[in-house]
Scaffold this motif. Structure first.
Motif, PDB file in Angstrom:
ATOM      1  N   ALA A   1       0.839  -1.196   0.000  1.00  0.00           N
ATOM      2  CA  ALA A   1       0.000   0.000   0.000  1.00  0.00           C
ATOM      3  C   ALA A   1       0.875   1.247   0.000  1.00  0.00           C
ATOM      4  CB  ALA A   1      -0.917   0.005   1.211  1.00  0.00           C
ATOM      5  N   VAL A   2       0.537   2.182  -0.856  1.00  0.00           N
ATOM      6  CA  VAL A   2       1.262   3.453  -0.907  1.00  0.00           C
ATOM      7  C   VAL A   2       0.767   4.353   0.225  1.00  0.00           C
ATOM      8  CG1 VAL A   2       1.596   5.557  -2.287  1.00  0.00           C
ATOM      9  CG2 VAL A   2       1.680   3.311  -3.383  1.00  0.00           C
ATOM     10  N   LYS A   3       1.694   4.963   0.905  1.00  0.00           N
ATOM     11  CA  LYS A   3       1.346   5.804   2.051  1.00  0.00           C
ATOM     12  C   LYS A   3       0.536   7.019   1.597  1.00  0.00           C
ATOM     13  CE  LYS A   3       3.421   8.692   5.672  1.00  0.00           C
ATOM     14  NZ  LYS A   3       4.699   9.215   6.230  1.00  0.00           N
ATOM     15  N   ARG A   4      -0.546   7.278   2.306  1.00  0.00           N
ATOM     16  CA  ARG A   4      -1.299   8.506   2.077  1.00  0.00           C
ATOM     17  C   ARG A   4      -1.734   9.072   3.423  1.00  0.00           C
ATOM     18  NH1 ARG A   4      -7.431   7.210  -0.201  1.00  0.00           N
ATOM     19  NH2 ARG A   4      -8.130   6.052   1.633  1.00  0.00           N
ATOM     20  N   GLU A   5      -1.603  10.377   3.548  1.00  0.00           N
ATOM     21  CA  GLU A   5      -1.918  11.063   4.800  1.00  0.00           C
ATOM     22  C   GLU A   5      -3.031  12.071   4.544  1.00  0.00           C
ATOM     23  OE1 GLU A   5       0.230  14.090   8.030  1.00  0.00           O
ATOM     24  OE2 GLU A   5       1.357  13.231   6.357  1.00  0.00           O
ATOM     25  N   GLN A   6      -4.139  11.950   5.278  1.00  0.00           N
ATOM     26  CA  GLN A   6      -5.264  12.857   5.042  1.00  0.00           C
ATOM     27  C   GLN A   6      -4.952  14.241   5.583  1.00  0.00           C
ATOM     28  OE1 GLN A   6      -9.082  11.293   6.127  1.00  0.00           O
ATOM     29  NE2 GLN A   6     -10.199  12.966   5.132  1.00  0.00           N
ATOM     30  N   ILE A   7      -5.284  15.269   4.778  1.00  0.00           N
ATOM     31  CA  ILE A   7      -5.123  16.662   5.177  1.00  0.00           C
ATOM     32  C   ILE A   7      -6.480  17.349   5.042  1.00  0.00           C
ATOM     33  CG2 ILE A   7      -2.668  16.745   4.621  1.00  0.00           C
ATOM     34  CD1 ILE A   7      -3.351  18.033   1.963  1.00  0.00           C
ATOM     35  N   ALA A   8      -6.497  18.663   5.090  1.00  0.00           N
ATOM     36  CA  ALA A   8      -7.759  19.405   5.038  1.00  0.00           C
ATOM     37  C   ALA A   8      -8.531  19.094   3.768  1.00  0.00           C
ATOM     38  CB  ALA A   8      -7.477  20.900   5.129  1.00  0.00           C
ATOM     39  N   ASP A   9      -9.849  19.046   3.872  1.00  0.00           N
ATOM     40  CA  ASP A   9     -10.694  18.794   2.706  1.00  0.00           C
ATOM     41  C   ASP A   9     -10.430  19.825   1.609  1.00  0.00           C
ATOM     42  OD1 ASP A   9     -11.771  16.670   3.990  1.00  0.00           O
ATOM     43  OD2 ASP A   9     -13.732  17.580   4.386  1.00  0.00           O
ATOM     44  N   TYR A  10     -10.748  19.424   0.365  1.00  0.00           N
ATOM     45  CA  TYR A  10     -10.517  20.291  -0.789  1.00  0.00           C
ATOM     46  C   TYR A  10     -11.854  20.743  -1.360  1.00  0.00           C
ATOM     47  CZ  TYR A  10      -8.579  21.924  -5.223  1.00  0.00           C
ATOM     48  OH  TYR A  10      -8.216  22.703  -6.297  1.00  0.00           O
ATOM     49  N   ALA A  11     -11.958  22.023  -1.685  1.00  0.00           N
ATOM     50  CA  ALA A  11     -13.191  22.574  -2.243  1.00  0.00           C
ATOM     51  C   ALA A  11     -13.200  22.379  -3.757  1.00  0.00           C
ATOM     52  CB  ALA A  11     -13.311  24.056  -1.915  1.00  0.00           C
ATOM     53  N   THR A  12     -14.208  21.672  -4.260  1.00  0.00           N
ATOM     54  CA  THR A  12     -14.324  21.423  -5.691  1.00  0.00           C
ATOM     55  C   THR A  12     -15.806  21.341  -6.051  1.00  0.00           C
ATOM     56  OG1 THR A  12     -13.601  19.974  -7.504  1.00  0.00           O
ATOM     57  CG2 THR A  12     -14.132  18.912  -5.413  1.00  0.00           C
ATOM     58  N   THR A  13     -16.130  20.717  -7.161  1.00  0.00           N
ATOM     59  CA  THR A  13     -17.530  20.550  -7.547  1.00  0.00           C
ATOM     60  C   THR A  13     -17.821  19.072  -7.781  1.00  0.00           C
ATOM     61  OG1 THR A  13     -16.948  20.949  -9.876  1.00  0.00           O
ATOM     62  CG2 THR A  13     -17.720  22.836  -8.589  1.00  0.00           C
ATOM     63  N   ASP A  14     -19.083  18.703  -7.613  1.00  0.00           N
ATOM     64  CA  ASP A  14     -19.459  17.311  -7.844  1.00  0.00           C
ATOM     65  C   ASP A  14     -19.769  17.099  -9.325  1.00  0.00           C
ATOM     66  OD1 ASP A  14     -21.992  18.378  -8.349  1.00  0.00           O
ATOM     67  OD2 ASP A  14     -22.823  17.744  -6.423  1.00  0.00           O
ATOM     68  N   ALA A  15     -20.293  15.910  -9.659  1.00  0.00           N
ATOM     69  CA  ALA A  15     -20.562  15.566 -11.056  1.00  0.00           C
ATOM     70  C   ALA A  15     -21.624  16.475 -11.684  1.00  0.00           C
ATOM     71  CB  ALA A  15     -21.001  14.109 -11.148  1.00  0.00           C
TER      72      ALA A  15
END
Length: 263
Positions: free
Chosen positions: A140-154
């Motif tokens: 498994a590749v290491k991933r560290e959760q940070i602050a949510d990102y503001a974007t748009t949905d589908a």
């Protein structure tokens, strides 16, 4: 006694001077065109980002320079390569892409459409997505959760989505987002074994990227299809804004993104 020069005497001299000026202007223009052609063909080529598949690293409206020399040269490194009347194979002065590079390549499906993605898998690697986590050769590749990102949905509605810093084998760290959490269409996949002389490419916007996980649309990318490596953002404008409307630039240009190196 020397007679005074008349307007008729001066006219040929003026015409000769004008002609020399025109020739010099044409000469300078042709030299500039030749230099631009050499630079675009052999050194750097500009590209713009039309989709959000590499958000948050690259945004729609980013304009960037791609270095043509980074991986050497193939048929697909040349402008309008799809129209060339010969079928050249292989590369000269080749240097293989490194894991973590963001690269432009010709879509293997038609060998003409420009795509840009991140190099995730090298020849011989085994790649799989398990519950949103990237695995390479069974780890498994290491991933560290940070602050949510503001974007748009589908549907184009604003949303906050999970964002991570992913660190690939070899040490390259970059941000990714999971618009659909860890339950997206490509968050659980088969094991992909990358063939010799091919590479596995993915977007950083993991739930909104058509990439090598979709074997029918992209699949494994041959080394010959690589155009170059993305190096720097030289211009960036808000999504939906027009670059030619310079009177709006003070408000539409993303000034903080200009001349940012691409990682």
């Amino acid at each position: 006694m020397e007679r005074a020069r008349t307007n008729q005497d001066l006219k040929p001299a003026k015409e000769a001077g004008l002609w020399e000026s025109i020739k010099e202007t044409v000469k300078v223009g042709l030299q500039a065109l030749l230099i631009a052609l050499v630079v675009r063909t052999l050194l750097f080529q500009p590209f713009n980002i039309p989709s959000g598949s590499l958000v948050p690293t690259l945004l729609i409206g980013d304009y960037l320079f791609v270095s043509k020399y980074s991986y050497g040269y193939s048929k697909y490194s040349l402008p309008l390569s799809e129209y060339l009347p010969f079928e050249a194979k292989g590369r000269i002065w080749s240097a293989e892409p490194k894991r973590g590079d963001i690269a432009v390549f010709k879509l293997p499906k038609d060998n003409a459409t420009d795509y840009i993605k991140r190099v995730i898998g090298l020849p011989g690697d085994r790649i799989q997505m398990i519950n949103g986590t990237l695995t390479i050769n069974g780890k498994a590749v290491k991933r560290e959760q940070i602050a949510d990102y503001a974007t748009t949905d589908a549907f184009g509605q604003p949303i906050q989505v999970p964002q991570y810093v992913e660190t690939l084998p070899g040490g390259v760290s970059h941000r990714i987002i999971e618009r659909d959490g860890d339950r997206g269409m490509w968050d659980n996949t088969q094991v992909y074994t990358v063939p010799p002389n091919h590479f596995f490419m993915m977007g950083d916007n993991r739930d909104n990227s058509t990439d090598s996980r979709d074997l029918g649309s992209v699949g494994y990318v041959p080394f010959d299809n690589f155009v170059g490596r993305a190096e720097v953002i030289f211009f960036s404008i808000d999504e939906g804004a027009s670059a030619w409307q310079i009177w709006n630039w003070p408000w539409t240009v993303r000034w903080n993104r200009l001349f940012n190196p691409i990682h």
